[in-house]
Design a protein around this motif. Structure first.
Motif, mmCIF file in Angstrom:
data_model
loop_
_atom_site.group_PDB
_atom_site.id
_atom_site.type_symbol
_atom_site.label_atom_id
_atom_site.label_comp_id
_atom_site.label_asym_id
_atom_site.label_seq_id
_atom_site.Cartn_x
_atom_site.Cartn_y
_atom_site.Cartn_z
ATOM 1 N N TYR A 1 0.828 -1.205 0.000
ATOM 2 C CA TYR A 1 0.000 0.000 0.000
ATOM 3 C C TYR A 1 0.866 1.259 0.000
ATOM 4 O O TYR A 1 0.533 2.264 -0.639
ATOM 5 N N ASN B 1 2.056 1.748 -3.502
ATOM 6 C CA ASN B 1 0.986 2.151 -4.411
ATOM 7 C C ASN B 1 0.651 3.633 -4.262
ATOM 8 O O ASN B 1 0.348 4.315 -5.249
ATOM 9 N N GLU C 1 -4.276 0.765 -10.307
ATOM 10 C CA GLU C 1 -5.249 -0.089 -9.630
ATOM 11 C C GLU C 1 -5.164 0.081 -8.117
ATOM 12 O O GLU C 1 -4.080 0.263 -7.553
ATOM 13 N N TYR C 2 -6.332 -0.035 -7.474
ATOM 14 C CA TYR C 2 -6.433 0.034 -6.018
ATOM 15 C C TYR C 2 -7.222 -1.188 -5.565
ATOM 16 O O TYR C 2 -8.357 -1.398 -6.000
ATOM 17 N N ARG C 3 -6.602 -2.001 -4.696
ATOM 18 C CA ARG C 3 -7.152 -3.303 -4.334
ATOM 19 C C ARG C 3 -7.630 -3.299 -2.886
ATOM 20 O O ARG C 3 -6.925 -2.839 -1.991
ATOM 21 N N TYR C 4 -8.821 -3.858 -2.688
ATOM 22 C CA TYR C 4 -9.409 -3.903 -1.354
ATOM 23 C C TYR C 4 -9.982 -5.298 -1.104
ATOM 24 O O TYR C 4 -10.600 -5.901 -1.980
ATOM 25 N N THR C 5 -9.783 -5.776 0.123
ATOM 26 C CA THR C 5 -10.148 -7.142 0.492
ATOM 27 C C THR C 5 -11.442 -7.159 1.297
ATOM 28 O O THR C 5 -11.713 -6.252 2.091
ATOM 29 N N CYS D 1 -14.462 -1.680 -12.251
ATOM 30 C CA CYS D 1 -13.971 -2.558 -11.191
ATOM 31 C C CYS D 1 -14.022 -4.001 -11.684
ATOM 32 O O CYS D 1 -14.817 -4.342 -12.556
ATOM 33 N N GLN E 1 -13.403 -8.245 -10.018
ATOM 34 C CA GLN E 1 -13.213 -9.056 -8.824
ATOM 35 C C GLN E 1 -12.117 -10.081 -9.058
ATOM 36 O O GLN E 1 -12.023 -10.688 -10.124
ATOM 37 N N ASP E 2 -11.275 -10.255 -8.055
ATOM 38 C CA ASP E 2 -10.226 -11.272 -8.088
ATOM 39 C C ASP E 2 -10.249 -11.990 -6.746
ATOM 40 O O ASP E 2 -9.653 -11.531 -5.773
ATOM 41 N N ARG F 1 -10.972 -10.087 -3.427
ATOM 42 C CA ARG F 1 -10.511 -8.708 -3.586
ATOM 43 C C ARG F 1 -11.291 -8.004 -4.689
ATOM 44 O O ARG F 1 -11.678 -8.621 -5.685
ATOM 45 N N LEU G 1 -10.903 -4.795 -7.281
ATOM 46 C CA LEU G 1 -9.884 -3.920 -7.852
ATOM 47 C C LEU G 1 -10.550 -2.769 -8.590
ATOM 48 O O LEU G 1 -11.387 -2.990 -9.478
#
Length: 372
Positions: free
Chosen positions: A13, A16, A30-34, A84, A86-87, A90, A92
């Motif tokens: 983070y 980033n 990209e900004y990733r959130y769990t 957006c 999904q992975d 997460r 993205l």
């Protein structure tokens, strides 16, 4: 408006956020959130809504978890949320970065956040290291709208980097330092979809013309600099990039800028390239770590507008010269132009073109290029 927060709690983070400050306008980041049983960085019940968001205004906000009065918030950059995807667990967010931004009065901005978004990241149970401290990504009311309350551009970058340089994560202290940097190029980034039509994944790249010189405005801020060059920036590329000056920039002051010029080689066979900025310690014996952007930018190389025209013309010229070499000039006085043309048979023309092709093949072999 979409609000994306980054507290720099983990190294990824931190990097980033530094990349967000580095990339030029128009670049996709990209900004990733769990979302899991233990971490809830966005509202999982709104997943389908997030996946449908496209071309929404966005703002990236840095969070200082360790501020004495609780969390403090620092807007960093505006952007456009392209979409957006999904992975796993997460989500993205793909943001086309826009202008740098910072409030003229950050206390007023903080109060706006507090009053409008109670579910924002905030100090929880008095523990700044708590990971269940609110939603780091959400859509809501636009509180940025009045542009008169903010500063923009280079002035905003200077302001926000000064503010971040004093936070717990990025402050220069014994054994830990930070380098902030940014660039602008004299060509705008392009965007491509590396996913599918149903699930686009947008990536940025620069489309460059071989043999054309490009200019990069590189600015940096190194708050921990103490008068000796302990850090340098190394420009990385494959063999098809030629830098007009040294590809290493020593950070000898606390802030400065450099003009970097580079040219993709005119006759390279490469169609893709990478331009990297690697920040490295010069004196490895010094006992410190440092945070810095980690940049590797995709390039696509194209031939110039007149490249193939030059190939055709030079090939024809070689063929004509080859045919002229084969003429018996002692008989020219006895023949008119029409007779000379008829004397050049098809097989001679074919042999001349073959001769030109073989010559090109030889040059490619001499140049260490693959003949295909």
């Amino acid at each position: 408006m979409v609000y994306l927060f980054n507290s720099g709690y983990r190294l990824g983070y931190q990097v980033n956020l530094l990349n967000t400050l580095f990339y030029p306008s128009g670049w996709i980041n990209e900004y990733r959130y769990t979302y899991s049983d233990t971490e809830h960085y966005f509202d999982g019940t709104q997943l389908d809504t997030y996946l449908k968001l496209k071309n929404e205004k966005a703002v990236i906000i840095a969070v200082d978890r360790f501020y004495v009065a609780g969390y403090s918030y620092h807007p960093v950059r505006e952007g456009i949320l392209k979409g957006c995807y999904q992975d796993g667990n997460r989500l993205l967010f793909m943001v086309e970065l826009g202008n740098y931004i910072y409030p003229k009065d950050n206390n007023n901005f903080t109060n706006e956040l507090i009053n409008n978004f109670p579910f924002r990241p905030k100090l929880t149970n008095g523990n700044p290291e708590s990971t269940n401290d609110g939603f780091y990504a959400f859509a809501g009311k636009d509180i940025i709208g009045d542009s008169g309350k903010f500063i923009y551009g280079v002035e905003a970058w200077e302001k926000v980097t000064d503010q971040l340089a004093s936070t717990h994560t990025y402050v220069a202290k014994q054994g830990d330092e930070t380098v902030f940097a940014r660039i602008e190029m004299d060509v705008s980034p392009a965007i491509q979809n590396s996913g599918t039509a149903d699930q686009p994944i947008y990536k940025s790249y620069y489309k460059l013309v071989k043999g054309t010189t490009y200019t990069i405005d590189f600015s940096f801020k190194y708050p921990g600099q103490k008068g000796n060059a302990t850090v340098e920036t190394i420009l990385k590329g494959k063999d098809s990039l030629r830098f007009d000056s040294n590809d290493r920039i020593e950070l000898t002051t606390r802030s400065d800028y450099r003009i970097i010029k580079f040219t993709p080689k005119r006759y390279t066979d490469e169609k893709t390239e990478n331009l990297g900025f690697v920040f490295s310690r010069i004196t490895t014996s010094l006992p410190f770590n440092f945070n810095s952007p980690r940049i590797n930018m995709d390039l696509k190389l194209e031939d110039g507008s007149y490249f193939w025209l030059q190939v055709v013309l030079t090939t024809l010229l070689w063929v004509i010269c080859t045919l002229l070499v084969g003429l018996d000039y002692s008989k020219l006085k006895q023949q008119n132009l029409q007779q000379i043309i008829f004397a050049i048979t098809y097989w001679k023309i074919a042999a001349a073109f073959l001769n030109a092709a073989i010559l090109i093949w030889i040059f490619r072999l001499w140049g260490g290029k693959k003949p295909y």
